[in-house]
Design a protein around this motif. Structure first.
Motif, mmCIF file in Angstrom:
data_model
loop_
_atom_site.group_PDB
_atom_site.id
_atom_site.type_symbol
_atom_site.label_atom_id
_atom_site.label_comp_id
_atom_site.label_asym_id
_atom_site.label_seq_id
_atom_site.Cartn_x
_atom_site.Cartn_y
_atom_site.Cartn_z
ATOM 1 N N HIS A 4 0.821 -1.207 0.000
ATOM 2 C CA HIS A 4 0.000 0.000 0.000
ATOM 3 C C HIS A 4 0.861 1.265 0.000
ATOM 4 O O HIS A 4 0.623 2.203 -0.773
ATOM 5 C CB HIS A 4 -0.930 -0.013 1.213
ATOM 6 N N HIS A 5 1.873 1.283 0.856
ATOM 7 C CA HIS A 5 2.729 2.472 0.938
ATOM 8 C C HIS A 5 3.673 2.565 -0.261
ATOM 9 O O HIS A 5 4.096 3.670 -0.633
ATOM 10 C CB HIS A 5 3.518 2.459 2.250
ATOM 11 N N ARG A 36 2.725 1.707 -3.352
ATOM 12 C CA ARG A 36 1.894 2.261 -4.416
ATOM 13 C C ARG A 36 1.712 3.765 -4.250
ATOM 14 O O ARG A 36 1.752 4.523 -5.221
ATOM 15 C CB ARG A 36 0.528 1.566 -4.435
ATOM 16 N N LYS A 37 1.512 4.198 -3.020
ATOM 17 C CA LYS A 37 1.315 5.620 -2.767
ATOM 18 C C LYS A 37 2.623 6.389 -2.708
ATOM 19 O O LYS A 37 2.610 7.622 -2.695
ATOM 20 C CB LYS A 37 0.557 5.808 -1.449
ATOM 21 N N ASP A 38 3.736 5.630 -2.647
ATOM 22 C CA ASP A 38 5.059 6.254 -2.548
ATOM 23 C C ASP A 38 5.113 7.209 -1.351
ATOM 24 O O ASP A 38 5.574 8.347 -1.455
ATOM 25 C CB ASP A 38 5.413 6.989 -3.836
ATOM 26 N N VAL A 39 4.613 6.701 -0.226
ATOM 27 C CA VAL A 39 4.568 7.493 1.003
ATOM 28 C C VAL A 39 5.379 6.779 2.071
ATOM 29 O O VAL A 39 5.209 5.583 2.300
ATOM 30 C CB VAL A 39 3.116 7.687 1.488
#
Length: 308
Positions: free
Chosen positions: A115-116, A118-121
């Motif tokens: 998830h992180h 994909r969001k590049d967070v």
């Protein structure tokens, strides 16, 4: 298995440990434990605590180590006694060391990383990572609760058609799983209320904590609702089974009493006594007619009383 993640600018895998990176430990073997003990100086007793699947949600602070145990949901094999359960996830923080330890493969952590990615967070600090893990656990509780709800409806539809032991046992196993969920969610809520005073919390973390509280509260209430539904469902089908058993016993008793009357007539006329019908050519026919009439009369009586 050891995995090293850079969490400052998105999540990127590293080949070796660096300060302030996230060390993900999954199903640790002897070499992994040796690395944690010798390289990172992690306390031995905490590794033993994490290995205990029944370890409650809590935290310890010892010699600069903040050691957190979070209970996360886990989907077990379909042939398991309880399809859903909870397992401990260890989170260890000390200065520039951030470690998570789990003794089972879990979809939550893999989804958390993806998830992180994909969001590049990334995460601002260790506290941000910890509260994000709390939030992810709450979301996965809700995800599994939706699956439990679908299974409950499936088994109820099957039981409406025909009461089967397998469906009743499956509902009982879901009831066990919900009990695990309820206990773990309450423990996580208590842990969160305490741990937020041990970590440096900024304004963004405060908002994240509020989101975690909302998700946990929803998961707890949803679990309580499903537990009540299951209790009600099990009581209802228990009453249905008892009612069906009573109907069968009443039917068998009524048939036994109906059969008793012709048996009584045959016994009376078949006794070795003088009754005036020994030499009468119509004696057997009379006894047979009396047996038939008593049977029909008792049958009509039981029908009128709705015992048949």
């Amino acid at each position: 298995m050891l995995a090293f993640w850079n969490i400052t600018k998105g999540i990127n895998e590293l080949e070796e440990w660096r300060p302030s990176c996230w060390v993900q430990v999954t199903c640790p073997n002897d070499s992994d434990i040796k690395y944690l003990n010798e390289k990172l100086q992690l306390p031995d007793y905490f590794l033993s605590d994490i290995a205990d699947t029944d370890e409650r949600a809590r935290y310890d602070y010892d010699d600069g180590w903040l050691m957190i145990i979070l209970r996360i949901p886990q989907l077990k094999k379909t042939n398991s006694r309880s399809p859903y359960t909870t397992i401990p996830l260890g989170i260890v923080i000390k200065k520039d060391i951030i470690i998570t330890i789990c003794h089972q493969e879990t979809g939550m952590l893999q989804d958390f990383i993806n998830h992180h990615k994909r969001k590049d967070v990334g995460f601002s600090d260790a506290a941000d990572l910890v509260f994000c893990l709390f939030l992810s656990a709450s979301v996965w509780y809700l995800k599994y609760l939706k699956q439990v709800s679908m299974l409950i409806e499936k088994f109820k539809r099957n039981l409406d058609k025909q009461i089967d032991n397998n469906d009743l046992v499956s509902l009982s196993r879901l009831q066990d799983s919900l009990t695990y969920f309820a206990t773990s969610i309450r423990g996580n809520e208590t842990l969160l209320s305490k741990i937020k005073f041990r970590l440096p919390v900024d304004e963004l973390d405060a908002e994240l904590i509020e989101d975690v509280n909302i998700e946990m509260n929803q998961a707890r209430e949803t679990t309580a609702i499903y537990i009540n539904i299951l209790n009600s469902t099990m009581d209802t089908y228990a009453n249905v089974i008892n009612n069906n058993m009573n109907r069968v016993m009443r039917l068998l008793t009524s048939l036994n009493m109906i059969i008793m009357f012709p048996t009584l007539v045959a016994s009376l006329f078949g006794m070795n006594l003088i009754n005036g019908m020994e030499q009468w050519r119509w004696g057997f026919v009379v006894a047979l007619v009396i047996s038939v009439l008593t049977t029909i009369g008792s049958l009509l009586f039981f029908k009128k009383r709705k015992w048949l």
